[in-house]
Structures are given as C-alpha cells and as structure tokens.
Design an enzyme around this catalytic site. Structure first.
Site, mmCIF file in Angstrom:
data_model
loop_
_atom_site.group_PDB
_atom_site.id
_atom_site.type_symbol
_atom_site.label_atom_id
_atom_site.label_comp_id
_atom_site.label_asym_id
_atom_site.label_seq_id
_atom_site.Cartn_x
_atom_site.Cartn_y
_atom_site.Cartn_z
ATOM 1 N N ASP A 224 0.996 -1.144 -0.071
ATOM 2 C CA ASP A 224 0.075 -0.091 -0.031
ATOM 3 C C ASP A 224 0.963 1.317 -0.054
ATOM 4 O O ASP A 224 1.772 1.577 0.929
ATOM 5 C CB ASP A 224 -0.817 0.121 1.265
ATOM 6 C CG ASP A 224 -1.910 -1.150 1.224
ATOM 7 O OD1 ASP A 224 -2.236 -1.928 0.189
ATOM 8 O OD2 ASP A 224 -2.797 -1.332 2.160
ATOM 9 N N ASP A 379 -13.332 -3.670 -0.991
ATOM 10 C CA ASP A 379 -13.008 -3.400 0.256
ATOM 11 C C ASP A 379 -14.405 -3.504 1.199
ATOM 12 O O ASP A 379 -14.892 -2.593 1.510
ATOM 13 C CB ASP A 379 -12.699 -1.812 0.319
ATOM 14 C CG ASP A 379 -11.523 -1.559 -0.335
ATOM 15 O OD1 ASP A 379 -10.441 -2.354 -0.545
ATOM 16 O OD2 ASP A 379 -11.175 -0.614 -1.059
HETATM 17 O O1 1PR Z 1 -10.595 3.282 -5.122
HETATM 18 O O2 1PR Z 1 -9.657 2.503 -7.380
HETATM 19 O O3 1PR Z 1 -8.463 4.487 -5.987
HETATM 20 O O4 1PR Z 1 -8.181 2.103 -5.296
HETATM 21 C C1 1PR Z 1 -7.594 2.315 -4.032
HETATM 22 C C2 1PR Z 1 -6.879 1.076 -3.564
HETATM 23 O O5 1PR Z 1 -6.353 1.327 -2.490
HETATM 24 C C3 1PR Z 1 -8.285 0.038 -3.333
HETATM 25 O O6 1PR Z 1 -7.624 -1.095 -3.830
HETATM 26 C C4 1PR Z 1 -8.139 -0.253 -1.782
HETATM 27 O O7 1PR Z 1 -8.185 -1.337 -1.447
HETATM 28 C C5 1PR Z 1 -6.778 0.516 -1.476
HETATM 29 N N1 1PR Z 1 -6.748 1.135 -0.018
HETATM 30 C C6 1PR Z 1 -7.490 2.284 0.169
HETATM 31 N N2 1PR Z 1 -7.275 2.836 1.349
HETATM 32 C C7 1PR Z 1 -6.472 1.910 1.842
HETATM 33 C C8 1PR Z 1 -6.092 1.772 3.133
HETATM 34 O O8 1PR Z 1 -5.633 0.646 3.791
HETATM 35 N N3 1PR Z 1 -6.327 2.922 4.022
HETATM 36 N N4 1PR Z 1 -5.626 -0.487 1.232
HETATM 37 C C9 1PR Z 1 -6.356 0.990 1.077
HETATM 38 C C10 1PR Z 1 -6.164 -1.597 1.197
HETATM 39 C C11 1PR Z 1 -5.802 -3.633 2.005
HETATM 40 C C12 1PR Z 1 -5.190 -4.473 1.392
HETATM 41 C C13 1PR Z 1 -4.062 -4.981 2.335
HETATM 42 C C14 1PR Z 1 -4.673 -6.193 2.777
HETATM 43 C C15 1PR Z 1 -3.436 -7.217 3.414
HETATM 44 N N5 1PR Z 1 -5.366 -2.281 1.826
HETATM 45 O O9 1PR Z 1 -4.433 -4.144 0.156
HETATM 46 O O10 1PR Z 1 -2.706 -4.949 1.953
HETATM 47 O O11 1PR Z 1 -5.539 -5.917 3.638
HETATM 48 O O12 1PR Z 1 -3.133 -6.754 4.810
HETATM 49 P P1 1PR Z 1 -2.507 -7.515 5.949
HETATM 50 O O13 1PR Z 1 -1.724 -8.619 5.478
HETATM 51 O O14 1PR Z 1 -1.523 -6.499 6.658
HETATM 52 O O15 1PR Z 1 -3.619 -7.679 6.868
HETATM 53 P P2 1PR Z 1 -9.526 3.093 -5.672
#
Ligand code: 1PR
Length: 526
Positions: A224, A379
């Site tokens: 991320d 999400d």
């Molecule tokens: O909406 O098309 O602009 O895409 C934004 C992207 O960013 C989406 O794929 C969304 O999932 C991601 N995103 C947005 N905000 C966050 C955040 O964390 N605040 N991250 C985010 C999402 C989730 C996973 C993470 C897993 C594994 N992150 O990618 O890597 O949950 O984590 P873990 O193994 O530590 O539990 P758009």
C-alpha cells in the site's frame, strides 16, 4: 540484437526489461522492413486475438511476418504471439491468424476458474535447447482464457494441465512459442529467454518423463503506497485501513526496494495499491509510474497496480478516460490494473439500468487489454443482521456471531479507501464485475486488515462460489497457517499479505515451506 514486434497494445516493457537484463539489446520494430531485417524476432502478443490481427494487418506486418516464419528464421512468440501462428481463433470468428502452424485457438472448457492465471508446470514433448538448465519441476507464469489446439503432434513442444492437458508451447525448426510468459517467470523464465538468445551455447536437453502438471496457489505481496506528511512516497500499512499511528502515516519502507526484496524471496506476484489514488490523479502522480518503471526493471514476476483508475478531468478541463490512465500503467510495466472505488460505482449504475454501456472502465480496459488484465479490488465490511430477511443484500449465516449474538451478516462494499459505505454487497459487486469483463477479484476485508487474525474464510467462500474468475484472498494473514487454512477451506487461487511481510514477522519463504507438500506451490530458484 533482438527485434521486438510491438503492435502497440500492451505491456512489452517487461519483455524488453527481461531481455536487457540478460545483456542483450532490443530494437523495437516499427516498420515492416524491420521484420525482414531482423536477426531474431520476439513477438509478445497481449490483449485479444481479433484486435491483434487487425493491427498487424493495418500496419502491413502480416506478409513480412509470414515470410520471416516461412523462411524458418529465429522466432519466439509469447502468449498471443503463440496463438497468432495458428489458422483461426474462437475469440475472433472469421479473423484469420498467420496460418503457419495448422490448428486453432479455443476457449478453456473447464470446471475451473477462467482465465487460467498463475504458475503452472510444463511437460516437454521434444528436445529443445530452450529448456536447457531448467529444473524438471519448474513452473512458469500463465495468464490466458484461450489455448491452442495443434493438428500436428510434431509441432507440440510442451503441454500443461488445467482441467485437461493443453498445448503450452510449440516448436517447428527455429520457430518457438510459449503460452506462458518467460519475462514474468522469475529465474526460470530468464533462463528460457537466455536459451533463445544464445542457443548454440548448450546442447539440447532431452525431455524428462513428467506427464502431468499442476497450477500453484499464488502467494502475493501487497504494497500500500502513499505520500506521507513529509512528502515521501512510502509503503504504509493500515490497521483496519487506518494507516496513521500517533498521527503519522506508518512508514514500512520504500516501494521499489521492498518489491525487489519480495521478488528475491519468492513472491509469485506483487501488487502496488496507490491508496490515496481515489483523491489524486495518477497521471499527475508520476512517482507511482516511476515506481512501476523502476520495479519492472529488476522484478520478473507479474505486477499489479491499483488506485485512481477512473475517468478524470484535470485542472485545465482536459478529460482522460480510465483506459488512458490504465494504458500509461501498462506502458510503464504493469501486467494488471486494479479498480476499487470506480468498480462499485460502475456496478451500481449497471444494477440501476440493467444495461452494460460498454463505456465503463471495466469494459473498456478489458476490451483492449483482455479481461485477465482487469482486477477488481473490493473493500468490504461485515454488517451483522438477525435474519436473512432484514436486508435486501446477499446474507450469509456466520459461525462468528455479532456483538449482540447475530447469526447472519452481509458484506457492505465501500469506496474511497473504506471511508464511505455503499448500499451494495460484495458478492453482488463481484458478480456484476465479472459480467462486465473483470478477470480477477482482489478480495480485501476491512474487519481483518492488519489484525493478524487470519483471512475471513466465510467471505472468501461466499465470493468464490459466486464467480468463475480467480479470487485473491486478502487481509488478516498473521502466520503461515492462515495461508494453509484459506487454501484448505476454500477454492481460492491465491492469498495476499502485507503487514507480516513488511515487518519480516513471517517471510515469504516461511509461508512456502509451511505449505510445501500440503498445497501446490511454486518453489522458486532465483
Ligand atoms: O479506489 O480504485 O482508487 O483504489 C484504491 C485502492 O487502495 C483499493 O484497492 C483499496 O483497497 C486500497 N486502499 C485504500 N485505502 C486503503 C487503506 O488501507 N487505508 N488499502 C487501502 C487497502 C488492503 C490490502 C492490504 C491487505 C493485507 N489495503 O491491500 O494490503 O488488507 O493486509 P494485511 O496482510 O496486513 O492484513 P481506488
């Protein structure tokens, strides 16, 4: 010098990077005479068969290419570059192929997820120097919905099993072509490319006895990425999507370095999510494009990039389509793009009218780059209810009761990085996106993200059962056993983690050695 046939429809950057990493120079063919003058020609086809043949035709490449092949000069076709050699394809009825190898291209007819995405083995059917030095159990990266059927067994170089054995490589004289992507197949793929570039350096290997291959479950590292308050682009990690700790954005490392580390450790795929992409414009956010360009120079496994892929109007009023944004990512080295927030809005619009306009980001990008290039990042958040009838959404019965003992829940989709819940459930979203042309689902779970408490197996099962495209389980991995659990209890094709890899709590090789012998995996030799 290698001549590379780029007809302008995909990620040829990775092929160039892989060949250059072997110390060879690449010349991109942009005039038909350059086909005639080539010493060795590589043709990495990407996208859809019909589109590819039309462009080859428009550019006047078909006849020079046929002559080159009929003269039996050195040629390596990759993926669609293999399929192009055949007579016809079911993907584009009425559109002729190059007609060099007798046979046709057909869609997989299997009770398994299509596209066939991931690392699978090969059974070598004739001796070829292409596979010199390659271990018998080595796996290569495939991503395709169609495969070739050769009329003549003598043309078959390799077969691979996916529901049934299919032809994954052909050879006739100096013409070789593979359905898998050597440029994305780590050390083994680079060895294949090297063998094509310098065939005379080794004696042809005779085929080993292997008769069956198996698709590996993929282990994916996710980064991320966002800019922190100091203006540095960092890999961060949320706790249920909250990436701040004591007010600061968590900084777990630099994107390019971390990606290189994961490649060396044996990650089967790497995903970058630009997590503030929903509010920024990626084409102005050049650091992400730079990250991709730099990473793809040294990382030879598939790269996915997400965040901000949608139509956009910039400050000057100029309008960009999601397809243009995606195109820039593909040109910079991405193999797949991932759409998050926009996919929810697209699905909502589709459900309102029941009409697929053909104009959505999902439809446009999959039409040009193929559905295997379009991942949907979901999400969702659990919402507990007392009974199925309480909501109109797809409800599941849960073994993990809610705070007031509720036995049912649904998974609410969100947009803008989990900030805004929508009136749409994750199962329906996945189904609609598949219908519109998505090729894979990246299934996060806000409740589990960063908690180390394991994947939400109930969520994964429910979504996997609703679609026939591959699903990536994401969020919550805290130890190697969580991977075993999600692979044993569901049919999911891959599992992704972030925090445990970034913090070196459970390195990728530990996950793989825990799975070894219990689940089919790729054991990389870099
Ligand atoms: O909406 O098309 O602009 O895409 C934004 C992207 O960013 C989406 O794929 C969304 O999932 C991601 N995103 C947005 N905000 C966050 C955040 O964390 N605040 N991250 C985010 C999402 C989730 C996973 C993470 C897993 C594994 N992150 O990618 O890597 O949950 O984590 P873990 O193994 O530590 O539990 P758009």
């Amino acid at each position: 010098m290698i001549s590379l046939l780029d007809y302008g429809a995909g990620n040829v950057r990775s092929v160039i990077n892989a060949i250059e990493s072997l110390g060879e120079t690449v010349k991109i063919v942009d005039r038909m005479e350059e086909i005639r003058d080539a010493e060795k020609l590589v043709f990495p086809g990407v996208g859809a068969f019909g589109n590819m043949m039309r462009i080859l035709d428009e550019k006047g490449y078909v006849e020079p290419l046929r002559s080159y092949l009929l003269e039996d000069r050195p040629f390596l076709g990759i993926c669609l570059g293999l399929q192009a050699l055949f007579d016809t394809s079911d993907e584009a009825p009425g559109q002729k192929g190059l007609g060099i190898i007798r046979g046709k291209v057909v869609r997989f007819d299997v009770d398994l997820a299509v596209p066939h995405i991931g690392w699978n083995g090969i059974c070598i059917k004739q001796s070829s120097s292409l596979f010199n030095g390659i271990r018998d159990d080595e796996k290569f990266y495939f991503v395709h919905s169609y495969h070739v059927v050769a009329d003549n067994d003598a043309d078959v170089l390799t077969t691979t099993d996916y529901g049934y054995p299919f032809v994954s490589g052909i050879r006739r004289g100096n013409i070789v072509a593979t359905q898998f992507h050597p440029e994305k197949s780590g050390g083994a793929g680079l060895a294949v490319l090297k063998n094509f570039i310098e065939p005379e350096s080794t004696e042809p290997a005779s085929p080993p006895e292997k008769t069956k291959t198996c698709l590996a479950k993929r282990i994916i590292a996710c980064l991320d990425v966002r800019t922190n308050d100091q203006g540095d682009l960092v890999v961060t990690k949320g706790d249920q999507y909250d990436v701040r700790e004591k007010g600061d954005v968590r900084n777990l490392g630099k994107p390019v370095q971390l990606a290189e580390r994961y490649f060396k450790e044996g990650a089967d795929e790497i995903t970058f999510l630009n997590i503030t992409g929903f509010r920024d414009f990626p084409l102005e956010d050049m650091p992400m494009i730079q990250v991709l360009r730099k990473t793809s120079r040294n990382v030879f496994v598939p790269l996915t990039i997400g965040g901000g892929i949608r139509d956009y109007t910039d400050k000057t009023g100029k309008r960009y389509t999601a397809l243009e944004v995606a195109a820039e990512y593909f040109r910079s080295g991405a193999d797949k793009i991932s759409i998050g927030s926009d996919a929810v809005l697209i699905a909502e619009a589709y459900l309102k009218t029941g009409v697929a306009t053909g104009e959505s980001a999902i439809e446009q990008i999959s039409r040009v780059y193929g559905n295997q290039a379009v991942v949907i990042s979901i999400d969702p958040k659990r919402v507990y209810v007392n009974a199925r009838e309480d909501v109109k959404h797809r409800v599941i019965q849960t073994e993990l009761p809610g705070p007031s003992g509720e036995r049912y829940c649904w998974y609410q989709t969100t947009i803008r990085g989990g900030r805004e819940g929508r009136d749409l459930d994750a199962i329906t979203l996945a189904e609609v996106c598949e219908k519109l042309g998505a090729g894979e689902i990246l299934l996060n779970c806000i409740d589990r993200d960063g908690t180390n408490s394991g994947f939400d197996v109930e969520l994964v099962k429910a979504v996997k059962a609703a679609v026939s495209i591959p699903v990536i389980a994401s969020s919550g991995a805290g130890n190697a056993d969580h991977f075993l659990e999600v692979f044993s209890k569901t049919d999911v094709e891959s599992a992704l983690a972030a925090g445990i890899f970034h913090r070196r709590e459970v390195p990728i090789p530990d996950v793989k050695s825990h799975l070894d012998g219990k689940v089919e995996i790729r054991n990389p030799v870099q």
